[in-house]
Design an enzyme around this catalytic site. Sequence first.
Site, PDB file in Angstrom:
ATOM      1  CE  LYS A 130       4.010  10.241  -0.284  1.00 54.76           C
ATOM      2  NZ  LYS A 130       2.897   9.880   0.603  1.00 54.76           N
TER       3      LYS A 130
ATOM      4  N   GLY B 219       8.001   0.525  -0.687  1.00 53.10           N
ATOM      5  CA  GLY B 219       6.572   0.406  -0.972  1.00 53.10           C
ATOM      6  C   GLY B 219       6.321  -0.734  -1.932  1.00 53.10           C
ATOM      7  N   GLY B 220       5.199  -0.665  -2.632  1.00 53.97           N
ATOM      8  CA  GLY B 220       4.797  -1.761  -3.506  1.00 53.97           C
ATOM      9  C   GLY B 220       5.617  -1.817  -4.796  1.00 53.97           C
TER      10      GLY B 220
ATOM     11  CB  THR C  36       4.464   2.360  -5.955  1.00 53.71           C
ATOM     12  OG1 THR C  36       3.196   1.889  -5.548  1.00 53.71           O
ATOM     13  CG2 THR C  36       4.533   3.856  -5.806  1.00 53.71           C
ATOM     14  N   GLY C  37       7.013   1.101  -7.302  1.00 54.48           N
ATOM     15  CA  GLY C  37       8.460   1.151  -7.557  1.00 54.48           C
ATOM     16  C   GLY C  37       8.763   1.229  -9.043  1.00 54.48           C
TER      17      GLY C  37
ATOM     18  CD  GLU D  72      15.305  -1.949   0.505  1.00 56.85           C
ATOM     19  OE1 GLU D  72      14.926  -3.135   0.355  1.00 56.85           O
ATOM     20  OE2 GLU D  72      16.479  -1.634   0.656  1.00 56.85           O
TER      21      GLU D  72
ATOM     22  CB  CYS E  72       8.146  -6.106   2.720  1.00 54.35           C
ATOM     23  SG  CYS E  72       9.403  -5.793   3.959  1.00 54.35           S
TER      24      CYS E  72
ATOM     25  CD  GLU F  12       3.707  -7.551  -1.087  1.00 55.80           C
ATOM     26  OE1 GLU F  12       3.428  -6.553  -1.780  1.00 55.80           O
ATOM     27  OE2 GLU F  12       4.651  -7.573  -0.275  1.00 55.80           O
TER      28      GLU F  12
HETATM   29  P1  NAD Z   1       2.625   1.980  -1.913  1.00 55.02           P
HETATM   30  O1  NAD Z   1       3.596   1.654  -2.990  1.00 55.02           O
HETATM   31  O2  NAD Z   1       1.201   2.091  -2.269  1.00 55.02           O
HETATM   32  O3  NAD Z   1       3.012   3.365  -1.198  1.00 55.02           O
HETATM   33  C1  NAD Z   1       4.270   3.597  -0.613  1.00 55.02           C
HETATM   34  C2  NAD Z   1       4.532   5.083  -0.559  1.00 55.02           C
HETATM   35  O4  NAD Z   1       4.650   5.578  -1.907  1.00 55.02           O
HETATM   36  C3  NAD Z   1       3.404   5.906   0.087  1.00 55.02           C
HETATM   37  O5  NAD Z   1       3.968   6.963   0.830  1.00 55.02           O
HETATM   38  C4  NAD Z   1       2.642   6.429  -1.123  1.00 55.02           C
HETATM   39  O6  NAD Z   1       1.940   7.618  -0.843  1.00 55.02           O
HETATM   40  C5  NAD Z   1       3.781   6.672  -2.100  1.00 55.02           C
HETATM   41  N1  NAD Z   1       3.404   6.678  -3.522  1.00 55.02           N
HETATM   42  C6  NAD Z   1       2.388   6.008  -4.110  1.00 55.02           C
HETATM   43  N2  NAD Z   1       2.384   6.261  -5.437  1.00 55.02           N
HETATM   44  C7  NAD Z   1       3.416   7.097  -5.698  1.00 55.02           C
HETATM   45  C8  NAD Z   1       3.938   7.711  -6.875  1.00 55.02           C
HETATM   46  N3  NAD Z   1       3.399   7.503  -8.080  1.00 55.02           N
HETATM   47  N4  NAD Z   1       5.015   8.502  -6.764  1.00 55.02           N
HETATM   48  C9  NAD Z   1       5.596   8.692  -5.570  1.00 55.02           C
HETATM   49  N5  NAD Z   1       5.149   8.166  -4.419  1.00 55.02           N
HETATM   50  C10 NAD Z   1       4.074   7.358  -4.473  1.00 55.02           C
HETATM   51  O7  NAD Z   1       2.866   0.875  -0.773  1.00 55.02           O
HETATM   52  P2  NAD Z   1       2.046   0.665   0.582  1.00 55.02           P
HETATM   53  O8  NAD Z   1       0.733   0.037   0.266  1.00 55.02           O
HETATM   54  O9  NAD Z   1       2.079   1.917   1.388  1.00 55.02           O
HETATM   55  O10 NAD Z   1       2.994  -0.399   1.324  1.00 55.02           O
HETATM   56  C11 NAD Z   1       2.911  -1.762   1.146  1.00 55.02           C
HETATM   57  C12 NAD Z   1       3.997  -2.246   0.194  1.00 55.02           C
HETATM   58  O11 NAD Z   1       5.283  -1.885   0.690  1.00 55.02           O
HETATM   59  C13 NAD Z   1       4.021  -3.766   0.090  1.00 55.02           C
HETATM   60  O12 NAD Z   1       4.167  -4.132  -1.255  1.00 55.02           O
HETATM   61  C14 NAD Z   1       5.264  -4.158   0.880  1.00 55.02           C
HETATM   62  O13 NAD Z   1       5.831  -5.373   0.492  1.00 55.02           O
HETATM   63  C15 NAD Z   1       6.157  -3.004   0.611  1.00 55.02           C
HETATM   64  N6  NAD Z   1       7.214  -2.904   1.625  1.00 55.02           N
HETATM   65  C16 NAD Z   1       8.491  -3.286   1.276  1.00 55.02           C
HETATM   66  C17 NAD Z   1       9.501  -3.255   2.237  1.00 55.02           C
HETATM   67  C18 NAD Z   1      10.910  -3.685   1.904  1.00 55.02           C
HETATM   68  O14 NAD Z   1      11.805  -3.418   2.699  1.00 55.02           O
HETATM   69  N7  NAD Z   1      11.161  -4.337   0.775  1.00 55.02           N
HETATM   70  C19 NAD Z   1       9.212  -2.828   3.532  1.00 55.02           C
HETATM   71  C20 NAD Z   1       7.911  -2.434   3.846  1.00 55.02           C
HETATM   72  C21 NAD Z   1       6.922  -2.473   2.878  1.00 55.02           C
END
Ligand code: NAD
Length: 505
Positions: A189, A242-243, A246-247, A264, A298, A399
Site C-alpha cells: 500500500k 512512516g511516521g 503511525t508506527g 522504520e 527520515c 521532526e
Molecule cells: P505516515 O506515517 O503518515 O504514513 C505512512 C504510510 O502509512 C502511508 O501509506 C499511510 O497511508 C499509512 N498509514 C497512515 N496511518 C495508518 C494506519 N493507522 N494504519 C496503517 N497505515 C497507515 O508517514 P508519511 O507522512 O507518509 O511519511 C513521512 C514519515 O516517514 C516521516 O516521519 C519520516 O521520517 C518517515 N520515514 C522513515 C524512514 C525510515 O527509514 N526510518 C524512511 C522514510 C520516511
Amino acid sequence: MLNTVSHDKSVLRDKDSVERMYINGEWIVSTSSKESEVINPANNEVIGRVTQGTAEEVDAAVKSAKEAFYKKGWKTTYARARADYLLKIASKLEERKEEIAMLETLNNGKIFSDSLVDVEDAINQFQYYAGLATKPHGQTYEVPDEIQAMVIREPIGVVAIIVPWNYPLVMAAQKMSAALAAGCTVVVKPSTQTPLTLIRLFEIIDEVGLPNGVANLVLGSGSMVGNELINHPDVEKISFTGGTATGKQIMKDAANTLKKIGLELGGKSPNIVFADADFETAVDYALLGIFAGQGQVCSAGSRLLLEKSIYDKFVPELVSRAKKIKIGPGWDETTEMGPLISKSHLENVLNYVEIGKGEGAELLCGGRQITEGELEKGNFVEPTIFTNTTPDMRIVQEEIFGPVLVIQVFETEEEAIELANGTDFGLAAAVFTNDGAKAQRVIRQLQAGITWINTYHPTFNEAPWSGYKQSGIGGDLGTYGFEEYLYKKQVNIALEVKPSGFYKG
Ligand code: NAD
C-alpha cells in the site's frame, strides 16, 4: 540534456482515466467508485486519478497472497526461479528508468537526479535480493541426548508493506524484493499522495509474469486500507515505513493478532561538527544533510551541533550558502531544492517556523513560502536556519520534515554526545572531525542506527538500515533485512529411534 516539457507530457497518463489496483493478477477499479486526485507539488496541478479500495478488496488481496503462498506454492518455489523473476523486474525497471524517475519527480517533487538515484537503488535492490534468494542456509548444533539439532529457515507468509510519500518507489522496492526473495507473498500500500511509480512497478510485475497473487497492490488511505491490512488475520507480518505516531498505532493494532512487525520511523538526527573538522567539507555536508530532498528525508541532519570555537566562522558561511540554493521544479536540471509534498505539509512546516520564533529561537534565514513568479503555484519553502536554541524547544525535539535546520552549540565532547542523544529519536547521526580516535569514540556513544564520519547521507543496499529508540523496530536492507522475512525453525532429530522410557506404567 532533458527536454523537460516533453518528458512531463510523455510520462503522464490521460487525466480522465483512473489508475487501478492490482489484485490476484488483475487490474481492478474499486467497487467503492471512490477516487483520489494525485497532485504535482511543484504547481499543484492534478496529474492523475486513483481508485480507492474497500475492506473487501483488501481482503481479496490478502486472500490471493495467502493462496499464492500456501496453495500455489510460492513458498516452496525453487529459490532460483524466484531470483529469475526479480532479475527480470530489475531489467524492465532499467529499460524504463528515465520514465519512472520523471514520474517520481512530477509526483513527489524531488529533483530529477535524486529520482534517478531512487530508481537505480530499486533496480539494485531487486538484483541484490535475487542474489540472496538462493543463499539461506541452516545450521546444525552439537547437543547431548543423541539428538541432532538443526535450524531451517522458512518464509513467514503474507507480508503487508505500507510505505510513505517521501521515497515512494524505493521504500516499497526494498521491502518487496527482500520479501519475495525470501519466499513471502506481499500486499503493498503506497501513500495516497504518491502512488504513481508503484503502479508502474506493478505493470512490470505483470509483464514478467509473476504468478497471480504473489504481489498485490492496494490503493487507499492509511485509516481505511492501511488499517484493514494491519488488522487482517491472514497477514503474518507488517513491514512499515512512516511516521513515529503511525508506527506506534500500528504496533498497538498489530498486538491483537501478534503480527511480526518491522517499523522504520522518523528522526531528528544530529550532525556534530568539531572545531578540527575540514571546514569546507563540514559546511557542505551540513547543507546537504538537511536540504537534500527539501529536508523530507527520515535521516536528514536536522540538528547541527557546532563546537563553539568555530561558530563565528561557520554560521555566516552556512547561511550565505543556504541563501544561494537554487529552488525550483524538480524537472529543471538547474534546481537544487524542490517543493514540499503538499499544501498541508507546507503549512505544517511554516507552523514550526512560528513555533520556533515563539520559543525564542533566532531565525537566521528563510522561514517563508516562496510566492514570486511561477513558484507561487507550488509548495516551495526557503532553506531555513534557526540558532540560539535550547534542547527543550519543540523545533529541537520534533521532526519537522522540511528544510529547517536548528543549530545547537557545545564546548566539550561529552556535551556534544549528551545533546546528540537528547531526543526520543535514534535514526541517524554524523561526526565531522580530523581526529580519527575521537570520531570512533563519539560514534560508539551515539544512539543511532545509521552513522557517518566526515560525510552525510550515503547508504548502501548491502548494509542494514534500522533505528534506535523511537526511530524503529527491526530493519530493512542487507542480509539482516532479508532475515526479517524468514522464520527460524528448530528441528530435533533422534539419532536412535526408541521410546523415552519415562512413563513406565
Ligand atoms: P505516515 O506515517 O503518515 O504514513 C505512512 C504510510 O502509512 C502511508 O501509506 C499511510 O497511508 C499509512 N498509514 C497512515 N496511518 C495508518 C494506519 N493507522 N494504519 C496503517 N497505515 C497507515 O508517514 P508519511 O507522512 O507518509 O511519511 C513521512 C514519515 O516517514 C516521516 O516521519 C519520516 O521520517 C518517515 N520515514 C522513515 C524512514 C525510515 O527509514 N526510518 C524512511 C522514510 C520516511
